[in-house]
Enzyme design. Structure first.
Site, PDB file in Angstrom:
ATOM      1  N   ASP A 223       0.834  -1.198   0.000  1.00 31.74           N
ATOM      2  CA  ASP A 223       0.000   0.000   0.000  1.00 31.74           C
ATOM      3  C   ASP A 223       0.873   1.253   0.000  1.00 31.74           C
ATOM      4  O   ASP A 223       1.887   1.325   0.716  1.00 31.74           O
ATOM      5  CB  ASP A 223      -0.886  -0.033   1.250  1.00 31.74           C
ATOM      6  CG  ASP A 223      -1.921   1.057   1.267  1.00 31.74           C
ATOM      7  OD1 ASP A 223      -2.705   1.158   0.304  1.00 31.74           O
ATOM      8  OD2 ASP A 223      -1.953   1.818   2.267  1.00 31.74           O
ATOM      9  N   GLU A 276      14.641 -15.475   0.347  1.00 29.69           N
ATOM     10  CA  GLU A 276      14.865 -16.594   1.252  1.00 29.69           C
ATOM     11  C   GLU A 276      13.839 -17.705   1.027  1.00 29.69           C
ATOM     12  O   GLU A 276      14.064 -18.859   1.418  1.00 29.69           O
ATOM     13  CB  GLU A 276      14.774 -16.117   2.708  1.00 29.69           C
ATOM     14  CG  GLU A 276      15.824 -15.088   3.108  1.00 29.69           C
ATOM     15  CD  GLU A 276      15.529 -14.486   4.477  1.00 29.69           C
ATOM     16  OE1 GLU A 276      14.677 -15.058   5.199  1.00 29.69           O
ATOM     17  OE2 GLU A 276      16.139 -13.455   4.822  1.00 29.69           O
TER      18      GLU A 276
END
Length: 561
Positions: A223, A276
């Site tokens: 956002d 990751e």
């Protein structure tokens, strides 16, 4: 067919076994409170979404984006987050989310979720602690909190204005015998802005990202991604908030609160966090940034994967504007090896089926009320369908806002007493706000509440026109808007248009005519029919789009080359 201009699609990045799925994906925005209600309280919920996954699978989309479902006082429809790692009871439980995510993946769809990092709710524990703490404390440093100006600090630190109207500063209570400090909120007063220079904030959002990634989400829509970092000096500005926003969109003065260089450090770090978990998780920027070269900086190879193309959405139904934006966007994103992400509507704007029915189909009203010009629904829908075929014919990724596949218009006659958007309340009704595009969806024409939930209750009233646009009415009608979306999405996939390259053909100024692979896309945005020849029409925006080799006004067709 001769070609005068070639626009490359975004070049490929290295991908893992999963592939860069987002590069050509069609992603469907679900606004949870208005999608489907399972428990009958009139507000959509996670179980309601899960019950409608077969509908999304049949539509043919690749992924779902969920607008906020986190614990929140709902001052701004969930974009005021009080707990970033739990589900608000109005939508269900964390177990309901896990069940929805599993069902989404079982359906062959991916899921991205909203992340709100610019601000929290004023009911977030950190802000509660900040209010109780003393000036200069570690608790206050997590937010943008400053001394006021004036003799006793009685004036706000600067003249910034909220995007929702009124000042962007509110004063905290006096806790140490002197006047209270002020906190920044670029949006509602219940949405205090985080201080992204604070290490606690950085570490906290790392943990939020990992919490949802550990649960299996496929990425995050970020956002107001361009607003996290503010100029340290917090200088006064000469424009109101909306004017600065418009200047930013036009490539002018960005102001000291938008598109600052420091945001890119944040997203390079987040890129590492997502890496990751493999190479198939994505970040999507809600960044109202222009020109295209600045927007493309958010999607460099070590930052985000996507950024919404808001200039395309703002262009309206205007051929020269659209062509320039398409060319500029593809070139700018290709220069950084990124895809381009097209969008026509979302939960923050008047639906394009209504905007395109206004006298000026390039206008950008912040809501429409009964006192404003009323759209021509038939004309707006015709243009909306044509715009959709144009958009789905472009290389890159496309986002759909729930209900646009039904051709839904805004509810333009909502009474003031039911409106809930802080845009409306903070401006005293001067800005109508976004409630009109957020009305609960119609699933069944003859059911109470048009089948939104089992009781017929809806948190916002629905317009009568939703009856004829309900999903069950359109389901088996080959001429319906829903059928057109399904067919176009399927053709887009089989023809590889999302991964294509476009070449432009000579055409009148009011016509967009280009080739993507073996498909020629022609959009007539003018007032007169145009010749398209005798090529095989694969799909057209309306059944009457082509007559005797002539493409009607406000129509788009895909032709086999």
């Amino acid at each position: 067919m001769s070609s005068t201009t070639t626009t490359p699609a975004a070049s490929s990045r290295a991908s893992d076994d999963h592939g860069d799925w987002w590069r050509s994906a069609v992603i469907y925005q679900v606004y949870p409170r208005s999608f489907a209600d399972a428990n009958g309280d009139g507000i959509g919920d996670l179980d309601g979404i899960r019950s409608r996954l077969p509908y999304l699978s049949a539509l043919g989309v690749d992924a779902v984006w969920l607008s906020p479902f986190y614990v929140s006082p709902q001052a701004d429809a969930g974009y005021d987050v009080a707990d970033y790692t739990d589900v608000d009871p109005v939508f269900g439980t964390l177990a309901d989310f896990d069940a929805l995510l599993a069902a989404t993946h079982d359906a062959g769809l991916r899921m991205i979720v909203d992340l709100v990092p610019n601000h929290s709710s004023d009911e977030h524990p950190w802000f509660v602690e900040a209010v109780a703490a003393a000036p200069g404390s570690p608790e206050r440093d997590r937010y943008v909190i400053r001394d006021g100006r004036g003799v006793d600090g009685e004036l706000p630190p600067n003249n910034w204005r909220s995007l929702f109207g009124g000042p962007a500063w509110d004063r905290l209570p006096d806790v140490d015998g002197r006047g209270g400090q002020w906190y920044l909120h670029l949006f509602d007063a219940k949405q205090p802005d985080f201080n992204w220079s604070n290490r606690d904030v950085v570490a906290f959002f790392d943990s939020v990202l990992r919490f949802w990634l550990d649960r299996g989400v496929d990425g995050f829509r970020v956002d107001v991604a361009h607003s996290l970092v503010k100029d340290d000096d917090l200088p006064d500005v000469d424009y109101d908030a909306r004017a600065i926003e418009r200047e930013s969109q036009g490539g002018g003065d960005r102001g000291p609160m938008w598109d600052q260089e420091g945001v890119h450090d944040i997203y390079r770090h987040w890129h590492e966090v997502l890496s990751e978990y493999g190479n198939d998780r994505i970040l999507v920027a809600e960044a109202w940034v222009s020109p295209a070269e600045r927007s493309a900086r958010y999607v460099r190879a070590d930052e985000m994967q996507q950024a919404f193309n808001f200039p395309f959405m703002l262009a309206g139904w205007d051929a020269p504007r659209l062509r320039k934006i398409i060319v500029d966007s593809l070139l700018a994103n290709d220069a950084v090896g990124a895809t381009t992400t097209w969008v026509l509507s979302n939960h923050d704007c008047v639906r394009h089926a209504s905007r395109f029915g206004l006298t000026d189909p390039t206008s950008w009203p912040i809501g429409i009320s009964a006192d404003n010009e009323q759209p021509d629904d038939a004309l707006g829908l015709r243009r909306a369908r044509a715009a959709t075929l144009l958009t789905l014919g472009l290389p890159g990724s496309t986002y759909l806002f729930q209900g646009e596949e039904l051709g839904l218009p805004d509810h333009t006659a909502l009474p003031a007493e039911v409106r809930q958007d802080p845009n409306f309340t903070r401006t005293g009704g001067l800005e109508i706000g976004r409630d009109g595009c957020r009305v609960p969806l119609p699933w069944t024409a003859d059911a109470p509440g048009f089948g939104f939930g089992p009781t017929g209750a809806t948190w916002l009233p629905q317009p009568d026109v939703f009856r004829e646009l309900a999903a069950d009415v359109q389901q088996h009608d080959p001429a319906s808007t829903l059928s057109m979306y399904r067919e176009a999405i399927a053709l887009r996939r089989t023809e590889g248009l999302g991964a294509g390259t476009i070449s432009w053909s000579p055409s009148p100024a009011t016509v967009l005519d280009f080739r993507n692979g073996d498909i020629r896309i022609v959009a007539n945005i003018g007032a007169d029919p145009v010749a398209v020849g005798a090529s095989e029409a694969l799909i057209s925006s309306t059944p009457d789009a082509i007559v005797d080799g002539m493409l009607a006004p406000d129509s788009t067709v895909w032709l086999r080359v």
